[in-house]
Design a protein around this motif. Structure first.
Motif, PDB file in Angstrom:
ATOM      1  N   ASP A 128      -9.097   0.755   9.000  1.00  0.00           N
ATOM      2  CA  ASP A 128     -10.371   0.193   8.561  1.00  0.00           C
ATOM      3  C   ASP A 128     -10.437   0.326   7.049  1.00  0.00           C
ATOM      4  N   GLU A 129     -10.942  -0.702   6.384  1.00  0.00           N
ATOM      5  CA  GLU A 129     -11.042  -0.673   4.928  1.00  0.00           C
ATOM      6  C   GLU A 129     -12.448  -1.007   4.491  1.00  0.00           C
ATOM      7  N   TYR A 130     -12.846  -0.349   3.429  1.00  0.00           N
ATOM      8  CA  TYR A 130     -14.143  -0.613   2.827  1.00  0.00           C
ATOM      9  C   TYR A 130     -13.997  -0.408   1.328  1.00  0.00           C
ATOM     10  N   PRO A 131     -14.457  -1.326   0.487  1.00  0.00           N
ATOM     11  CA  PRO A 131     -15.008  -2.629   0.789  1.00  0.00           C
ATOM     12  C   PRO A 131     -14.029  -3.504   1.573  1.00  0.00           C
ATOM     13  N   PHE A 132     -14.583  -4.443   2.258  1.00  0.00           N
ATOM     14  CA  PHE A 132     -13.853  -5.284   3.193  1.00  0.00           C
ATOM     15  C   PHE A 132     -12.793  -6.144   2.508  1.00  0.00           C
ATOM     16  N   ALA A 133     -11.782  -6.520   3.269  1.00  0.00           N
ATOM     17  CA  ALA A 133     -10.722  -7.401   2.751  1.00  0.00           C
ATOM     18  C   ALA A 133     -11.300  -8.732   2.299  1.00  0.00           C
ATOM     19  N   SER A 134     -12.421  -9.120   2.857  1.00  0.00           N
ATOM     20  CA  SER A 134     -13.049 -10.407   2.537  1.00  0.00           C
ATOM     21  C   SER A 134     -13.968 -10.324   1.319  1.00  0.00           C
ATOM     22  N   THR A 135     -13.759  -9.310   0.457  1.00  0.00           N
ATOM     23  CA  THR A 135     -14.564  -9.182  -0.758  1.00  0.00           C
ATOM     24  C   THR A 135     -13.675  -9.082  -2.001  1.00  0.00           C
ATOM     25  N   TYR A 136     -14.259  -9.436  -3.123  1.00  0.00           N
ATOM     26  CA  TYR A 136     -13.561  -9.293  -4.399  1.00  0.00           C
ATOM     27  C   TYR A 136     -13.368  -7.821  -4.764  1.00  0.00           C
ATOM     28  N   GLU A 137     -14.128  -6.933  -4.152  1.00  0.00           N
ATOM     29  CA  GLU A 137     -14.019  -5.507  -4.433  1.00  0.00           C
ATOM     30  C   GLU A 137     -13.009  -4.814  -3.524  1.00  0.00           C
ATOM     31  N   GLY A 138     -12.257  -5.575  -2.734  1.00  0.00           N
ATOM     32  CA  GLY A 138     -11.261  -5.014  -1.828  1.00  0.00           C
ATOM     33  C   GLY A 138     -10.184  -4.219  -2.552  1.00  0.00           C
ATOM     34  N   SER A 139      -9.233  -3.709  -1.794  1.00  0.00           N
ATOM     35  CA  SER A 139      -8.254  -2.740  -2.304  1.00  0.00           C
ATOM     36  C   SER A 139      -7.354  -3.249  -3.419  1.00  0.00           C
ATOM     37  N   THR A 140      -7.169  -4.556  -3.549  1.00  0.00           N
ATOM     38  CA  THR A 140      -6.282  -5.058  -4.606  1.00  0.00           C
ATOM     39  C   THR A 140      -7.002  -5.280  -5.936  1.00  0.00           C
ATOM     40  N   LYS A 141      -8.278  -4.958  -6.013  1.00  0.00           N
ATOM     41  CA  LYS A 141      -9.020  -5.172  -7.268  1.00  0.00           C
ATOM     42  C   LYS A 141      -8.386  -4.407  -8.425  1.00  0.00           C
ATOM     43  N   GLY A 142      -7.798  -3.248  -8.117  1.00  0.00           N
ATOM     44  CA  GLY A 142      -7.099  -2.505  -9.165  1.00  0.00           C
ATOM     45  C   GLY A 142      -7.823  -1.287  -9.687  1.00  0.00           C
ATOM     46  N   ASP A 143      -9.028  -1.013  -9.198  1.00  0.00           N
ATOM     47  CA  ASP A 143      -9.782   0.138  -9.699  1.00  0.00           C
ATOM     48  C   ASP A 143      -9.780   1.327  -8.729  1.00  0.00           C
ATOM     49  N   ASN A 144      -9.099   1.181  -7.587  1.00  0.00           N
ATOM     50  CA  ASN A 144      -9.017   2.234  -6.558  1.00  0.00           C
ATOM     51  C   ASN A 144     -10.376   2.687  -6.041  1.00  0.00           C
ATOM     52  N   ARG A 145     -11.390   1.835  -6.137  1.00  0.00           N
ATOM     53  CA  ARG A 145     -12.721   2.147  -5.611  1.00  0.00           C
ATOM     54  C   ARG A 145     -12.855   1.593  -4.199  1.00  0.00           C
ATOM     55  N   PHE A 146     -11.932   1.971  -3.353  1.00  0.00           N
ATOM     56  CA  PHE A 146     -11.949   1.537  -1.956  1.00  0.00           C
ATOM     57  C   PHE A 146     -11.620   2.729  -1.083  1.00  0.00           C
ATOM     58  N   SER A 147     -11.785   2.544   0.220  1.00  0.00           N
ATOM     59  CA  SER A 147     -11.505   3.610   1.170  1.00  0.00           C
ATOM     60  C   SER A 147     -10.825   3.025   2.399  1.00  0.00           C
ATOM     61  N   VAL A 148      -9.882   3.784   2.941  1.00  0.00           N
ATOM     62  CA  VAL A 148      -9.252   3.415   4.211  1.00  0.00           C
ATOM     63  C   VAL A 148      -9.361   4.597   5.165  1.00  0.00           C
ATOM     64  N   ARG A 149      -9.455   4.280   6.449  1.00  0.00           N
ATOM     65  CA  ARG A 149      -9.545   5.306   7.485  1.00  0.00           C
ATOM     66  C   ARG A 149      -9.062   4.705   8.790  1.00  0.00           C
ATOM     67  N   LEU A 150      -8.367   5.490   9.580  1.00  0.00           N
ATOM     68  CA  LEU A 150      -7.974   5.047  10.912  1.00  0.00           C
ATOM     69  C   LEU A 150      -9.164   5.203  11.848  1.00  0.00           C
ATOM     70  N   ILE A 151      -9.497   4.112  12.549  1.00  0.00           N
ATOM     71  CA  ILE A 151     -10.578   4.139  13.532  1.00  0.00           C
ATOM     72  C   ILE A 151     -10.126   3.356  14.766  1.00  0.00           C
ATOM     73  N   ASP A 152     -10.900   3.447  15.821  1.00  0.00           N
ATOM     74  CA  ASP A 152     -10.615   2.706  17.048  1.00  0.00           C
ATOM     75  C   ASP A 152     -10.556   1.209  16.758  1.00  0.00           C
ATOM     76  N   GLY A 153      -9.533   0.545  17.274  1.00  0.00           N
ATOM     77  CA  GLY A 153      -9.333  -0.880  17.011  1.00  0.00           C
ATOM     78  C   GLY A 153     -10.475  -1.750  17.489  1.00  0.00           C
ATOM     79  N   GLY A 154     -11.065  -1.419  18.632  1.00  0.00           N
ATOM     80  CA  GLY A 154     -12.194  -2.196  19.139  1.00  0.00           C
ATOM     81  C   GLY A 154     -13.401  -2.100  18.221  1.00  0.00           C
ATOM     82  N   ASP A 155     -13.690  -0.895  17.763  1.00  0.00           N
ATOM     83  CA  ASP A 155     -14.782  -0.666  16.820  1.00  0.00           C
ATOM     84  C   ASP A 155     -14.537  -1.465  15.540  1.00  0.00           C
TER      85      ASP A 155
END
Length: 184
Positions: A128-155
């Motif tokens: 799971d990623e936040y901010p979402f992949a569908s945002t300009y603030e996602g993980s590739t923005k370059g500022d490392n202001r994102f978070s990832v965590r393993l969660i249940d796939g259905g959730d």
């Protein structure tokens, strides 16, 4: 466009009163196709749009917990660094429609998950990623202001459906801002 309310009051015994801009709101009329849910529509552009999730909703409680931790306790999230902040609560996120860029966000987030937790394939867990992949603030923005965590796939999948629903119901187009609120 602009919608305005022009108020006029008159009376035989009083001085007439007029307020030509008593209330106003900016609106957008667009024709966007599937990206906004319906092909044609109107949006009040100054309205605050929020994706609201709850920790008490068992269908997305893991997604909600991850987002809340990223927003309020970023030191509990990966990647971890001193002074980290993650947007979305008081600082808006902005929708990104470009699927290639979304995939790049997702791929980087999955690499980060694997770096932290190793190989989780064959488990019911998803990255799971936040901010979402569908945002300009996602993980590739370059500022490392994102978070990832393993969660249940259905959730994770149900959380993604909620995001898409907000995009469509509110006609969120490329670059449009929105916020994320987690209720206890």
């Amino acid at each position: 466009g602009m919608v305005t309310l022009d108020m006029r009051v008159s009376s035989p015994t009083a001085v007439p009163w007029t307020d030509p801009v008593m209330a106003y709101s900016s609106v957008r009329f667009d024709y966007t196709g599937r990206a906004a849910g319906k092909h044609k529509g109107t949006v009040f552009t100054e309205a605050r749009v929020e994706l609201v999730m709850s920790l008490k909703d068992p269908s997305v409680d893991q997604s909600a917990r991850h987002i809340l931790d990223a927003q309020q306790l970023p030191e509990r999230t990966f990647p971890s660094w001193a002074g980290k902040t993650v947007p979305g609560s008081t600082e808006p996120l902005h929708r990104r429609i470009n699927k290639t860029k979304q995939d790049e966000n997702r791929d980087k987030s999955i690499r980060e998950c694997r770096e932290v937790w190793g190989d989780y394939s064959g488990t019911p867990l998803e990255c799971d990623e936040y901010p979402f992949a569908s945002t300009y603030e996602g993980s590739t923005k370059g500022d490392n202001r994102f978070s990832v965590r393993l969660i249940d796939g259905g959730d994770n999948g149900r959380g993604g459906l909620l995001i898409q629903k907000v995009y469509e119901e509110n006609r969120i187009l490329d670059g449009d801002p929105f916020y994320v609120k987690i209720n206890p």
